[in-house]
Design a protein around this motif. Structure first.
Motif: not given
Length: 316
Positions: A93-96, A111-123
């Motif tokens: 998880v990366v929290t911003v 959202a679009p570029p980070l969704r390609s990294h399936e093992g991470m989550q943006l908050v």
């Protein structure tokens, strides 16, 4: 063995000053925070808080442990970052945290570029107060989007231990309704000749108020009859309905209501927008790809704002 989560609670209590403020900051109940700190006292075998009917404060032993906790938590983060770096895969998880106009402008682009990294989550969290840097320092968040109106690089002085990445230069622009006479680009904008207009401004304490005060400083200060409303979204909504005109940061144009015309202002004050993060966290691939996405988002925002603000982007 000391529990890291309880050490984080103690450090947060040291920063916030009260159990209630600590609970509010971390999303716990005051009783849960009090119980966890009491458990930490049993683990250490010493009194960490001096409790009284008026509240609680750190004992000498508590302050000593807070100082050690800062070092311990920094070492843990460094170790985690080294291990994450070895995998070279964006995980976790990366929290911003971001102030409202930045959150509105950047969220759809992240959202679009980070969704390609399936093992991470943006908050992504919004904050109305200028607490982003503090939240990075206390490890509540990984990255904070902050603004600065001083023109001095915030990475110097008290914030020198953090990394500041410049994203945008964001000047003030004039927002008027489409049917307003000032919507005509051929009408010159001379600020001291516009003091009789119905101005809408942010109240004291809001970040955009700094830019408005800088703008009007050249003509003796804000018009006495200016109306004050909280939130740039509210202000632009009122302008779009013909209630008045406003000077706002160009970034507020993103996601603003229809029916508005924006014009560059002469000698416009500007703020600088930075991504703030801890240097150790940059070794995490997930943080690296998030920072890269923020930079790309800043370039997209620059293109969107360039027709009215050709000098939005600053040095990287």
């Amino acid at each position: 063995m000391l529990d890291l989560r309880r050490l984080q609670l103690l450090r947060e209590f040291s920063a916030r000053g009260t159990i209630v403020a600590t609970a509010n900051a971390l999303g716990y109940t005051p009783s849960a925070v009090s119980q966890q700190l009491a458990t930490l006292e049993r683990e250490t075998g010493v009194a960490l808080l001096d409790r009284s009917p008026r509240g609680a404060e750190l004992t000498d032993a508590g302050q000593l442990l807070v100082n050690q906790a800062e070092e311990i938590l920094a070492l843990v983060e460094a170790a985690e970052s080294v291990l994450a770096e070895q995998s070279n895969i964006a995980l976790g998880v990366v929290t911003v945290t971001a102030f409202p106009t930045a959150a509105v402008a950047f969220a759809p682009l992240l959202a679009p570029p980070l969704r390609s990294h399936e093992g991470m989550q943006l908050v992504l969290r919004q904050t109305l107060l200028a607490t982003g840097t503090q939240k990075v320092r206390s490890r509540e968040v990984d990255i904070a989007l902050v603004d600065d109106w001083t023109g001095q690089h915030p990475g110097r002085g008290p914030d020198s231990g953090l990394r500041h990445v410049h994203l945008l230069r964001d000047p003030m622009v004039l927002a008027v309704p489409e049917e307003h006479r000032l919507a005509d680009g051929n009408v010159p904008l001379v600020l001291d000749q516009l003091l009789g207009e119905s101005w809408i401004v942010a109240p004291e304490g809001e970040r955009s108020r700094y830019g408005t005060e800088k703008l009007f400083a050249e003509v003796g200060g804000l018009p006495a009859a200016a109306w004050e409303f909280e939130g740039l979204g509210t202000i632009l909504s009122l302008v779009s309905r013909g209630i008045g005109i406003a000077a706002v940061p160009a970034l507020a144009m993103v996601g603003a209501p229809a029916g508005l015309v924006y014009r560059p202002l002469p000698s416009s004050p500007e703020r600088h927008i930075y991504a703030v993060l801890r240097p150790a966290s940059l070794r995490r691939p997930a943080v690296q790809v998030t920072l890269s996405a923020l930079r790309e988002a800043a370039r997209s925002v620059e293109e969107e704002l360039s027709p009215i603000s050709p000098r939005v982007q600053g040095p990287r």
